[in-house]
Scaffold this active site. Structure first.
Site, short mmCIF file in Angstrom:
data_model
loop_
_atom_site.label_atom_id
_atom_site.label_comp_id
_atom_site.label_asym_id
_atom_site.label_seq_id
_atom_site.Cartn_x
_atom_site.Cartn_y
_atom_site.Cartn_z
N ARG A 10 -2.03 4.81 12.99
CA ARG A 10 -0.79 4.23 12.44
C ARG A 10 0.43 4.95 13.00
O ARG A 10 1.42 4.31 13.37
CB ARG A 10 -0.81 4.29 10.90
CG ARG A 10 0.42 3.67 10.24
CD ARG A 10 0.23 3.47 8.75
NE ARG A 10 -0.91 2.63 8.47
CZ ARG A 10 -2.11 3.08 8.10
NH1 ARG A 10 -2.32 4.37 7.89
NH2 ARG A 10 -3.10 2.26 7.92
N ASP A 38 -1.51 -3.87 10.38
CA ASP A 38 -2.86 -4.24 9.98
C ASP A 38 -3.80 -3.30 10.72
O ASP A 38 -3.60 -3.03 11.91
CB ASP A 38 -3.17 -5.71 10.30
CG ASP A 38 -4.30 -6.22 9.41
OD1 ASP A 38 -4.24 -6.00 8.18
OD2 ASP A 38 -5.26 -6.83 9.93
N PHE A 41 -6.67 7.80 2.23
CA PHE A 41 -7.11 6.62 1.48
C PHE A 41 -8.14 5.87 2.30
O PHE A 41 -8.43 6.24 3.44
CB PHE A 41 -5.91 5.72 1.13
CG PHE A 41 -5.27 5.06 2.33
CD1 PHE A 41 -4.41 5.77 3.15
CD2 PHE A 41 -5.54 3.73 2.65
CE1 PHE A 41 -3.83 5.17 4.27
CE2 PHE A 41 -4.96 3.11 3.75
CZ PHE A 41 -4.11 3.85 4.56
N LYS A 87 -2.58 14.38 9.68
CA LYS A 87 -3.07 13.03 10.00
C LYS A 87 -2.04 12.30 10.87
O LYS A 87 -2.39 11.65 11.85
CB LYS A 87 -3.36 12.24 8.71
CG LYS A 87 -3.91 10.84 8.97
CD LYS A 87 -4.19 10.04 7.71
CE LYS A 87 -4.58 8.61 8.06
NZ LYS A 87 -4.72 7.72 6.88
N ASN A 129 0.85 -1.19 0.00
CA ASN A 129 0.00 0.00 0.00
C ASN A 129 0.89 1.25 0.00
O ASN A 129 1.50 1.61 1.00
CB ASN A 129 -0.89 -0.05 1.25
CG ASN A 129 -1.89 1.09 1.29
OD1 ASN A 129 -1.61 2.18 0.81
ND2 ASN A 129 -3.04 0.84 1.88
P1 IMP Z 1 -5.21 -3.05 5.90
O1 IMP Z 1 -4.53 -2.68 7.15
O2 IMP Z 1 -4.39 -2.67 4.72
O3 IMP Z 1 -5.67 -4.48 5.89
O4 IMP Z 1 -6.49 -2.13 5.79
C1 IMP Z 1 -7.80 -2.53 6.12
C2 IMP Z 1 -8.79 -1.58 5.52
O5 IMP Z 1 -8.78 -0.36 6.24
C3 IMP Z 1 -8.56 -1.22 4.06
O6 IMP Z 1 -9.82 -1.07 3.44
C4 IMP Z 1 -7.85 0.11 4.12
O7 IMP Z 1 -8.12 0.91 2.99
C5 IMP Z 1 -8.46 0.71 5.38
N1 IMP Z 1 -7.47 1.55 6.06
C6 IMP Z 1 -6.29 1.15 6.58
N2 IMP Z 1 -5.64 2.20 7.13
C7 IMP Z 1 -6.45 3.28 6.93
C8 IMP Z 1 -6.32 4.65 7.24
O8 IMP Z 1 -5.32 5.13 7.81
N3 IMP Z 1 -7.36 5.44 6.89
C9 IMP Z 1 -8.46 4.96 6.26
N4 IMP Z 1 -8.63 3.70 5.93
C10 IMP Z 1 -7.63 2.85 6.25
#
Ligand code: IMP
Length: 194
Positions: free
Chosen positions: A180, A69, A150, A174, A10
């Site tokens: 994060r 995650d 995103f 942010k 990502n």
């Molecule tokens: P993953 O950690 O990449 O598995 O993300 C899980 C879901 O949460 C995905 O749909 C990401 O787009 C969303 N997501 C992860 N981090 C963020 C963030 O900081 N802001 C908004 N959406 C997030």
């Protein structure tokens, strides 16, 4: 110079994390270490998935590596979509579909409170794995706003902010309060004690 691989495909996450690392650290992407595979992510907890991704890369590439995650936990939906946030509206994992489904599920809800939660797992080349968590509270807005960020950022307004969504903030704004950034702060504090 400490080299750390961030186990994620990502680009948005890489862009967020790069400015958080102090001088003396070099952030390597998966492409930098020659990893072009899809990482496994089959656990049912954030910590389980973060460990699985980081340990997969450590095992195959022998580098110090961390993965994150993240889940969006919505109070009125009993903590959903949580660990299933990426696939909320289906296996195509499209942010626009996920956001549309979320707004639909929350139509008419009085309680729109939610939080983002991140677990970062650090898998060291020596075999040890460490976890760091971060979260931010806020609410789901009625409509999407903003072009930055995103995922669910256009519909998440952090409680510590001024009403703007994460997508209406700069990356630096942010990063001052995000789930994060907080998990990565734990990682950096741990590394600084070594
Ligand atoms: P993953 O950690 O990449 O598995 O993300 C899980 C879901 O949460 C995905 O749909 C990401 O787009 C969303 N997501 C992860 N981090 C963020 C963030 O900081 N802001 C908004 N959406 C997030």
């Amino acid at each position: 110079m400490t080299k750390l691989c961030f186990a994620s495909n990502n680009e948005h996450k890489l862009d967020e994390i790069r400015p958080l690392l102090p001088a003396g650290f070099t952030l390597l992407s998966l492409a930098d270490i020659g990893c072009h595979e899809e990482l496994p992510e089959t656990q049912d907890t954030l910590a389980g998935n973060a460990r699985q991704k980081a340990e997969y890369v450590r095992q195959r590439y022998g580098v110090d590596c961390f993965a994150d995650d993240t889940g969006l936990e919505v109070t009125a939906l009993n903590g959903e979509p949580g660990v299933y946030s990426a696939r909320y509206a289906g296996p195509q994992r499209l942010a626009a579909d996920n956001v549309a489904k979320l707004l639909q599920e929350l139509a008419g809800a009085a309680d729109r409170s939610a939080r983002f939660r991140t677990v970062v797992a650090l898998a060291r080349a020596d075999g040890a794995t460490h976890e760091f968590a971060g979260e931010v509270a806020g609410h789901i807005t009625e409509d999407g706003r903003g072009a930055g960020g995103f995922g669910y950022d256009p519909v998440f307004a952090p409680a510590e902010g001024d009403g703007r969504t994460f997508a209406e903030m700069s990356g630096a704004e942010k990063n001052r309060i995000s789930h994060r950034a907080r998990a990565v702060a734990g990682l950096l504090a741990f590394l600084s004690t070594e």
